[in-house]
Design an enzyme around this catalytic site. Structure first.
Site, mmCIF file in Angstrom:
data_model
loop_
_atom_site.group_PDB
_atom_site.id
_atom_site.type_symbol
_atom_site.label_atom_id
_atom_site.label_comp_id
_atom_site.label_asym_id
_atom_site.label_seq_id
_atom_site.Cartn_x
_atom_site.Cartn_y
_atom_site.Cartn_z
ATOM 1 N N GLY A 183 37.343 27.987 44.094
ATOM 2 C CA GLY A 183 36.696 29.204 43.624
ATOM 3 C C GLY A 183 35.836 29.830 44.692
ATOM 4 N N PRO A 184 35.343 31.032 44.455
ATOM 5 C CA PRO A 184 34.499 31.717 45.428
ATOM 6 C C PRO A 184 33.157 31.019 45.590
ATOM 7 C CG PRO A 184 34.592 32.941 43.371
ATOM 8 C CD PRO A 184 35.581 31.844 43.239
ATOM 9 N N PRO A 185 32.400 31.368 46.615
ATOM 10 C CA PRO A 185 31.086 30.735 46.836
ATOM 11 C C PRO A 185 30.116 31.041 45.700
ATOM 12 C CG PRO A 185 31.832 31.882 48.812
ATOM 13 C CD PRO A 185 32.758 32.265 47.719
ATOM 14 N N GLY A 186 29.288 30.054 45.380
ATOM 15 C CA GLY A 186 28.207 30.267 44.431
ATOM 16 C C GLY A 186 28.567 30.117 42.976
ATOM 17 N N VAL A 187 29.740 29.538 42.658
ATOM 18 C CA VAL A 187 30.112 29.389 41.241
ATOM 19 C C VAL A 187 29.814 27.990 40.716
ATOM 20 C CG1 VAL A 187 31.860 31.195 41.339
ATOM 21 C CG2 VAL A 187 32.500 28.844 41.872
ATOM 22 N N LYS B 54 30.667 24.733 42.389
ATOM 23 C CA LYS B 54 31.636 23.673 42.664
ATOM 24 C C LYS B 54 30.939 22.374 43.069
ATOM 25 C CE LYS B 54 33.710 26.092 45.846
ATOM 26 N NZ LYS B 54 32.899 27.316 45.756
ATOM 27 N N THR B 55 29.973 22.477 43.973
ATOM 28 C CA THR B 55 29.277 21.267 44.438
ATOM 29 C C THR B 55 28.459 20.630 43.329
ATOM 30 O OG1 THR B 55 29.160 22.236 46.659
ATOM 31 C CG2 THR B 55 27.703 20.370 46.188
ATOM 32 N N SER C 126 50.101 43.583 44.858
ATOM 33 C CA SER C 126 49.594 43.963 43.537
ATOM 34 C C SER C 126 49.088 45.397 43.465
ATOM 35 C CB SER C 126 48.477 43.003 43.120
ATOM 36 O OG SER C 126 47.416 43.055 44.042
ATOM 37 N N LYS D 289 40.316 39.589 38.895
ATOM 38 C CA LYS D 289 40.409 41.049 38.913
ATOM 39 C C LYS D 289 39.744 41.665 37.685
ATOM 40 C CE LYS D 289 44.702 40.984 41.600
ATOM 41 N NZ LYS D 289 46.152 41.239 41.609
#
Length: 797
Positions: free
Chosen positions: A369-373, A375-376, A692, A735
């Site tokens: 996923g993108p940064p800051g969601v 994950k860590t 797309s 999106k």
């Protein structure tokens, strides 16, 4: 054998006799002859041989003079020679069996060339001879004493010099002869010797020679000191080694050997206490015996001791008690993370299977996923839920295989790889190890780190992982590996095949507000030295920060902006201006300044030819504006905005499809032939690619040709075919969330992407209208028809 008379070798050539005030010259390379010196000279030029033979035959002196360019083969004029030389007597002429010629010359006095004479097969010149100066005064006598002292000191410091040379040097009474002899003996360049030869003043000449002798003497002293220090260091080392051997012998005789090796005894006890596997323990004891028989001064001693310490400190048999409780794990995940229901459910399934079958090979989870969601932090929550130690290993930028497998012990400063180092930090062999940013592994000249990870992450192989530094197998099967990545596409195929990808696409506005209210505000209030009573942020203020100061998939920038607000309050509290502060919308504008983001859709789509597309990026979804314009021309298509090949093909396909449907759309056929079409995607410095954007390209071109704008609150995505079909695309959730953040109300998606609707949060479903497209006709009907209705409404108003 050499001929008895070497002068018979050359044919006599008729040339005029050399005048009495002239001198036959012999040019030489890299040699300066001083008066009083006797030197052998090798002659090889025909002109030089003839000059030497003529001088002997006529009992004349020979002028030895240094040529300016040593590379010059045959000097032919005065400009190629130095001005001053030495007139010499030929003591001997020798021809060897190899036909080489040598003369032995003794210098007599200096001369200066006045004029070169022509008509000779060798160099002849009229010269002015330097007068002999035998003057002696107090200054010259003092200089002579200094010269002799320096000469004797140099001779004494030079090895293998007979004493007779020093004695003869002391017996010289002529100051001119002394300075000339010393200059000839000093190891200096021919150019420096030539400068001394050309000095007419005796005092100046002696001062120059004295300066050179002092320099040479200082060089010899420094060299002697360096040699002495080197010998002393070598002697100290040999002495230390001998004393250590004697000390060991004395301790052994006194029975005091155990106290001397107390540290080694501690290592031996630690090896027995570590409960290593049998193979590893045998190897450790063998290395310990080598260490005992090795002197401490040996270079390998410290390296071997460090190696044994690593073996001792690794958790060979230390494991945390598995406390997997599914109910507790569910509470822990809900406490640490808001939303992410699908991800939490998959983590609970993973933990449940592991609890029921601890020895089973559970899949390797990879959070994408993108940064800051979060994950860590999900990896940390798994460690808390299972009661295990948590350790993080950063994979970003790792380009050396040795950082995974370790360096071999033969290298200076070698260490184990990051995996073994992380286990040492954790202290248990069943920790939760988070391999962060595995999509950013590099590849360099020192191997492929991704290939080294294959053994680490493969349950079939990692029970005998062999680090290059340890050289013994270590069981990694008890470690629970969790990986994180931003883009799965950059993870090598074999490594990606070992992982189960769990996607974390991003958060909606309401989810961000809940996360900020539950976690971020409290964390930043405490980090800035405040408490919840001193700083309160309203929900309206949080929504204001989310909408107008951040635009991201995660919450990292949101936390930074909340931190800025808290710091502003901290300054006021520290100054005593306020005791507590409640932050509302008006305070947000005052603290953070003007809004950084605004709703661009209405402004950018207020005219025909502009469509709002939806794009996927590694850091979440984003909106993409596609602008089309028509100018008079000859049916030329121009594409700008750093478009990739796939996106360019989508634009060409969209234009071809529009031309094919020109009649059904009531467009004049000649309109295309007499027009140039320009398609531009703003933010031209950012590369863009992907299939797309086909629907958005087609709607932008159709809107431009029909002169009808598209509704500002509509956004679309999907690939098109030349038959007009709308094909499915990926990244639907990202999106849709990007459209929601940008203020879009209606999202047009391919009908074959309906299956992705269940991944979209319920909050987003409530705020958006979804239109499913089978063909481009559905897109035209929705966007342009809706625009016509909106146009009629505006006209009526």
């Amino acid at each position: 054998m050499a001929p008895e008379n070497p002068l018979e070798e050359k044919d006599k050539t008729d040339f005029p006799a050399v005048p009495e005030d002239a001198l036959i010259l012999l040019p030489v390379r890299n040699l300066v002859l001083f008066p009083g010196m006797v030197v052998p000279i090798h002659i090889g030029r025909d002109s030089s041989i003839l000059a030497a033979q003529t001088a002997i035959r006529n009992d004349r002196q020979l002028g030895i003079i240094l040529q300016k360019d040593p590379e010059e083969d045959v000097p032919s004029g005065q400009e190629e020679l130095h001005e001053v030389g030495t007139a010499s007597n030929i003591l001997r002429y020798v021809t060897s069996p190899s036909e080489s010629h040598h003369i032995v010359c003794q210098g007599e006095g200096r001369f200066r060339i006045r004029k070169m004479l022509d008509g000779y097969p060798f160099l002849v010149a009229e010269v002015d001879r330097f007068p002999e100066t035998n003057e002696k005064d107090i200054e010259i006598e003092g200089r002579m004493v200094q010269l002799k002292q320096r000469a004797v000191e140099i001779l004494q410091m030079t090895p293998d010099v007979p004493q007779e040379i020093a004695d003869s040097m002391l017996n010289i009474s002529s100051p001119e002869l002394l300075s000339d002899l010393l200059t000839g003996l000093i190891d200096i360049s021919p150019e420096e010797k030539q400068r001394v030869l050309e000095m007419p003043d005796l005092k100046e000449r002696m001062d120059n020679v004295l300066k050179m002798l002092n320099y040479r003497l200082e060089v010899l002293r420094v060299s002697r000191d360096i040699d002495k220090q080197t010998q002393e260091r070598l002697g100290d080392r040999q002495r230390e080694a001998l004393l250590r051997e004697q000390l060991k012998t004395i301790q052994h005789q006194l029975g005091d050997n155990d106290s001397g090796n107390s540290e080694l005894n501690d290592i031996e006890k630690a090896i027995a206490k570590a409960k290593m596997p049998e193979e590893v323990e045998t190897h450790a004891k063998k290395e310990l015996n080598r260490l005992k028989n090795m002197p401490e001064a040996a270079g390998e001693y410290s390296m071997l001791r460090t190696y044994l310490e690593w073996l001792i400190e690794l958790p060979w048999s230390i494991a945390s008690e598995d406390q997997t409780d599914i109910t507790k794990a569910r509470k822990q995940l809900d406490q640490d993370h808001y939303g992410l229901e699908k991800i939490k459910r998959r983590i609970l399934e993973f933990l449940a299977v592991h609890k029921l079958n601890p020895k089973g090979r559970s899949p390797l989870l990879c959070f994408v996923g993108p940064p800051g969601v979060g994950k860590t932090s999900l990896g940390q929550s798994i460690a808390k839920a299972t009661g295990r130690k948590f350790v993080r290993v950063s994979m970003g930028g790792v380009h050396d295989e040795a950082e995974i497998r370790g360096h071999r012990r033969t290298y200076l400063g070698a260490l184990p790889g990051n995996i073994i180092q992380a286990l040492r930090r954790a202290g248990t062999n069943n920790c939760v190890m988070l391999l962060d940013e595995v999509d950013k592994l590099g590849t360099g000249v020192h191997g492929d780190p991704a290939a080294a990870l294959l053994e680490v992450l493969d349950p079939e192989q990692n029970n005998s992982f062999r680090d290059n530094y340890l050289s013994v197998p270590f069981d990694l099967s008890g470690v629970m590996f969790v990986c994180t990545a931003n883009m799965p596409d950059t993870i090598p195929g074999p490594l990606r095949d070992r992982m189960e990808m769990i996607e974390l696409p991003g958060y909606t506005e309401e989810e961000k507000a809940q996360i900020a209210e539950r976690y971020l505000v409290k964390r930043q209030v405490q980090a800035n030295g405040l408490n919840t009573k001193q700083c309160r942020i309203t929900k309206r203020a949080l929504h204001e920060i989310i909408n107008h100061y951040t635009r991201e998939a995660g919450v990292r920038n949101l936390e930074r902006e909340i931190g800025s607000v808290c710091r502003n309050v901290a300054v006021q509290v520290a100054e005593g201006i306020v005791e507590s502060k409640k932050i509302d919308v008006s305070d947000v504008h005052r603290i953070l300044g003007a809004p950084r983001f605004e709703n661009e859709v209405a402004m950018r789509t207020d005219m025909p030819g502009v469509a709002t597309g939806l794009a996927w990026t590694p850091v979440g979804g984003d909106i993409l504006f596609i602008e089309a314009s028509r100018v008079p021309g000859k049916d030329k298509l121009t594409l700008t905005g750093q478009l990739g090949d796939v996106m360019r093909e989508s634009a060409i396909a969209a234009l071809t499809l529009l031309k094919a449907r020109a009649v059904s759309l009531n467009l004049e056929p000649g309109l295309f032939e007499n027009s140039d079409i320009h398609v531009h995607v703003p933010a031209g410095a950012i590369p863009k690619d992907g299939p797309s954007a086909g629907v958005a390209m087609f709607l932008a071109l159709t809107s431009m040709m029909m002169n009808r704008p598209i509704l500002a609150d509509h956004a679309m995505t999907g690939e098109i075919s030349l038959r007009g079909l709308v094909l499915p695309v990926g990244g639907i959730k990202e999106k849709v969330l990007a459209a929601l953040r940008a203020g879009i109300k209606t999202v047009m998606l391919p009908a074959r992407n309906k299956k992705d609707l269940e991944d979209i949060p319920d909050d987003a479903k409530k705020q958006l209208k979804f239109v499913w497209l089978e063909t481009v006709d559905d897109a035209l009907k929705e966007a342009l028809a809706a625009e016509r209705r909106a146009g009629k409404t505006r006209k009526a108003k």
